[in-house]
Design an enzyme around this catalytic site. Structure first.
Site, PDB file in Angstrom:
ATOM      1  N   ARG A  84       1.056  -1.366  -0.035  1.00 28.16           N
ATOM      2  CA  ARG A  84      -0.170  -0.165  -0.209  1.00 28.16           C
ATOM      3  C   ARG A  84       0.804   1.223   0.033  1.00 28.16           C
ATOM      4  O   ARG A  84       1.327   1.406   0.475  1.00 28.16           O
ATOM      5  CB  ARG A  84      -0.767   0.233   1.204  1.00 28.16           C
ATOM      6  N   HIS A 128      -3.164  10.942   1.066  1.00 31.89           N
ATOM      7  CA  HIS A 128      -2.407  10.423   2.086  1.00 31.89           C
ATOM      8  C   HIS A 128      -1.868  11.966   2.712  1.00 31.89           C
ATOM      9  O   HIS A 128      -0.109  11.988   3.090  1.00 31.89           O
ATOM     10  CB  HIS A 128      -1.353   8.849   2.399  1.00 31.89           C
ATOM     11  N   GLU A 173      -7.316   8.052   6.529  1.00 28.93           N
ATOM     12  CA  GLU A 173      -8.027   8.944   7.548  1.00 28.93           C
ATOM     13  C   GLU A 173      -8.639  10.669   7.302  1.00 28.93           C
ATOM     14  O   GLU A 173      -8.034  11.340   8.172  1.00 28.93           O
ATOM     15  CB  GLU A 173      -6.867   9.285   8.135  1.00 28.93           C
ATOM     16  N   ASN A 299      -7.629   1.573  10.249  1.00 27.78           N
ATOM     17  CA  ASN A 299      -5.892   1.978  11.014  1.00 27.78           C
ATOM     18  C   ASN A 299      -5.688   2.148  12.083  1.00 27.78           C
ATOM     19  O   ASN A 299      -6.947   2.259  12.714  1.00 27.78           O
ATOM     20  CB  ASN A 299      -5.679   3.301   9.752  1.00 27.78           C
ATOM     21  N   TYR A 301      -4.304   1.723  15.741  1.00 25.44           N
ATOM     22  CA  TYR A 301      -2.739   1.914  16.710  1.00 25.44           C
ATOM     23  C   TYR A 301      -3.124   1.880  18.495  1.00 25.44           C
ATOM     24  O   TYR A 301      -2.346   1.145  19.217  1.00 25.44           O
ATOM     25  CB  TYR A 301      -2.457   2.684  16.205  1.00 25.44           C
ATOM     26  N   GLU A 353      -3.618  -0.489   8.203  1.00 25.88           N
ATOM     27  CA  GLU A 353      -1.999   0.284   8.427  1.00 25.88           C
ATOM     28  C   GLU A 353      -2.839  -0.339  10.274  1.00 25.88           C
ATOM     29  O   GLU A 353      -3.679  -0.494  10.939  1.00 25.88           O
ATOM     30  CB  GLU A 353      -1.847   1.278   8.979  1.00 25.88           C
TER      31      GLU A 353
HETATM   32  C1  FCB Z   1      -1.430   7.508  10.783  1.00 33.57           C
HETATM   33  C2  FCB Z   1      -1.058   6.873   9.658  1.00 33.57           C
HETATM   34  C3  FCB Z   1       0.484   7.121   8.772  1.00 33.57           C
HETATM   35  C4  FCB Z   1       1.552   6.788  10.214  1.00 33.57           C
HETATM   36  C5  FCB Z   1       1.303   5.996  11.332  1.00 33.57           C
HETATM   37  C6  FCB Z   1       1.891   5.775  12.704  1.00 33.57           C
HETATM   38  O1  FCB Z   1      -2.698   8.330  11.082  1.00 33.57           O
HETATM   39  O2  FCB Z   1      -1.760   6.887   8.482  1.00 33.57           O
HETATM   40  O3  FCB Z   1       0.998   8.104   8.115  1.00 33.57           O
HETATM   41  O4  FCB Z   1       1.780   7.984  10.403  1.00 33.57           O
HETATM   42  O5  FCB Z   1      -0.051   7.150  12.016  1.00 33.57           O
END
Ligand code: FCB
Length: 464
Positions: A84, A128, A173, A299, A301, A353
């Site tokens: 990607r 992006h 995002e 995405n 985290y 992500e």
């Molecule tokens: C996301 C972004 C990516 C990267 C990660 C850690 O929000 O899409 O570009 O910075 O976080």
């Protein structure tokens, strides 16, 4: 510390499950002034004193633009199915309108062809975050004109690459661009105004829907979708105040995007809360935003925890943290996927992500340079398992991608935060695959072996 590598998640993933790795243009390409590239809002933002933690910028980054072939070989070495990447709008259309830059388009053509030649499926993202500065000078995403500029840009890129890419994402995002870029002001273009942020979010969603319609009318057959940053959002305590605050934050960060995309309306509670900061919505906008998609990318985290007083801190939660200060909560990914599946009628669902920043050390060993990033490997392994858990509970999933292939420019954090499964020495540009890269490669080999074993078993069954 040389921690042992975690074992592989034992979940069975379907044969056509897509495994990949992700990057974005501004974070890796560098070559900011090469071959006619225009200025992006991130180039400009990086020059604001104090905007980037280490005072750095994207001028050189990983110099991926000049190291394309070697980086494609690194991706191929991973044996992933997919890569990607994003197209830099100012590289292919320097002013964001009018003339396209042939050298920029040619770069992405080499990228896509280089992936296909190595047997890797290209997953293209159109936006992006790196809007051409020339468009920002005319109001940027707060201006409705930018919606139409984006559609024109999308049509040209897809005319050139659409026949060879596996999927096309409009935006990465939108919440980050809208809220961090225009309300918190900590990302480009650095504006602090809630009403502007909400108008930006609306224009991003609208341009997504209109682009889908235009691309399909042009005959594009690649699956089309969007990528959202989503988390489960919970209250810090059981108090009515904290629960109300968490519900509102869920509205602002999750439902404000999911409801228009899948139900064609904004959530009432957030609309009421915004008062005079609601966006201007024209007749037909909501129907355009809800244009059916072929996939949704998520995405993930960390989770979100909200207290009405704003006093909650990840450091006090008792959970392990990454170098970003984000809690490590793999079960939050399972919870999120289950919730999305329950509350909306989804198309193909991907994790686009997932990954973590840790403080790596490059060690010079008898076997050459090594990075023993056991924490990152454990993070990735546990989140792949979390995807598997969601699937076992009935959520159909189409794929998973690691963020990121390379250490890179982590936006306002500069180069200090390393998310790569490949270490980058920024002074020399040298790439060193970390232990997490080797682990993911071995895990890919296992997935491939399982696919082959299943195919052989199926063949044996039909032969009998
Ligand atoms: C996301 C972004 C990516 C990267 C990660 C850690 O929000 O899409 O570009 O910075 O976080």
């Amino acid at each position: 510390m040389n921690s042992p590598l975690p074992i592989f998640p034992s979940h069975r993933f379907p044969e056509d499950f897509v495994w990949g790795v992700a990057t974005s243009a501004f974070q890796i390409e560098g070559a900011a002034a090469a071959d006619g590239r225009g200025e992006s809002i991130w180039d400009r933002f990086c020059r604001q004193p104090g905007a980037i933690a280490d005072g750095s910028n994207g001028d050189i980054a990983c110099d991926h633009y000049h190291r394309l072939d070697a980086d494609l070989d690194l991706i191929a070495g991973l044996q992933v199915d997919a890569y990607r990447f994003s197209v830099s709008w100012p590289r292919v259309q320097p002013d964001g309108q009018g003339a396209f830059n042939e050298a920029g388009l040619a770069f992405y053509e080499r990228l896509v062809d280089g992936l296909l030649a190595r047997g890797i499926r290209p997953y293209l993202t159109l936006n992006h975050w790196d809007l051409p500065q020339a468009l920002q000078d005319q109001g940027g995403w707060a201006s409705r004109d930018t919606v139409h500029r984006f559609v024109a840009y999308a049509r040209q890129v897809v005319a050139r690459l659409g026949d060879r890419v596996a999927t096309i994402t409009t935006h990465n995002e939108p919440w980050v661009m809208a809220v961090l870029g225009h309300e918190a002001g900590i990302f480009a273009p650095g504006i602090r105004h809630r009403g502007t942020a909400m108008q930006v979010a609306h224009h991003l969603l609208l341009s997504h829907g209109l682009a889908l319609q235009a691309l399909r009318a042009d005959g594009c057959r690649a699956p089309l979708g969007i990528v959202l940053n989503l988390s489960p959002i919970g209250p810090a305590t059981d108090s009515p105040e904290d629960r109300a605050a968490a519900r509102l934050e869920d509205g602002r960060s999750v439902r404000w995007y999911m409801d228009p995309l899948f139900l064609g309306r904004y959530p009432d509670d957030v609309w009421q809360h915004l008062g005079g900061d609601v966006p201007q919505v024209h007749d037909g906008d909501m129907a355009a935003i809800a244009t059916p998609m072929d996939f949704l990318g998520v995405n993930y985290y960390t989770r979100g925890v909200v207290s009405a007083s704003g006093a909650w801190r990840a450091e006090d939660s008792g959970k392990p943290l990454t170098d970003m200060g984000w809690e490590i909560v793999p079960e939050g990914l399972t919870e999120l996927l289950l919730r999305l599946h329950r509350d909306w009628r989804l198309p193909a669902l991907y994790v686009k992500e997932n990954g973590a920043a840790f403080r790596d050390t490059l060690e010079h060993t008898a076997d050459g340079p090594r990075v023993h990033d056991g924490q990152r490997t454990a993070y990735i392994a546990s989140h792949i398992a979390a995807v598997g858990d969601a699937m076992a509970q009935g959520v159909p999933m189409a794929g998973y991608m690691v963020w990121s292939l390379l250490d890179n420019f982590e936006w306002a954090s500069g180069y200090a935060k390393r998310f790569g499964i490949v270490h980058v020495d920024y002074a020399s540009g040298t790439r060193t695959p970390k232990d997490s890269y080797l682990w993911y490669r071995d895990f890919m080999q296992l997935q491939r072996a399982r696919r082959t074993a299943r195919a052989l078993a199926a063949e044996a069954l039909t032969a009998n």
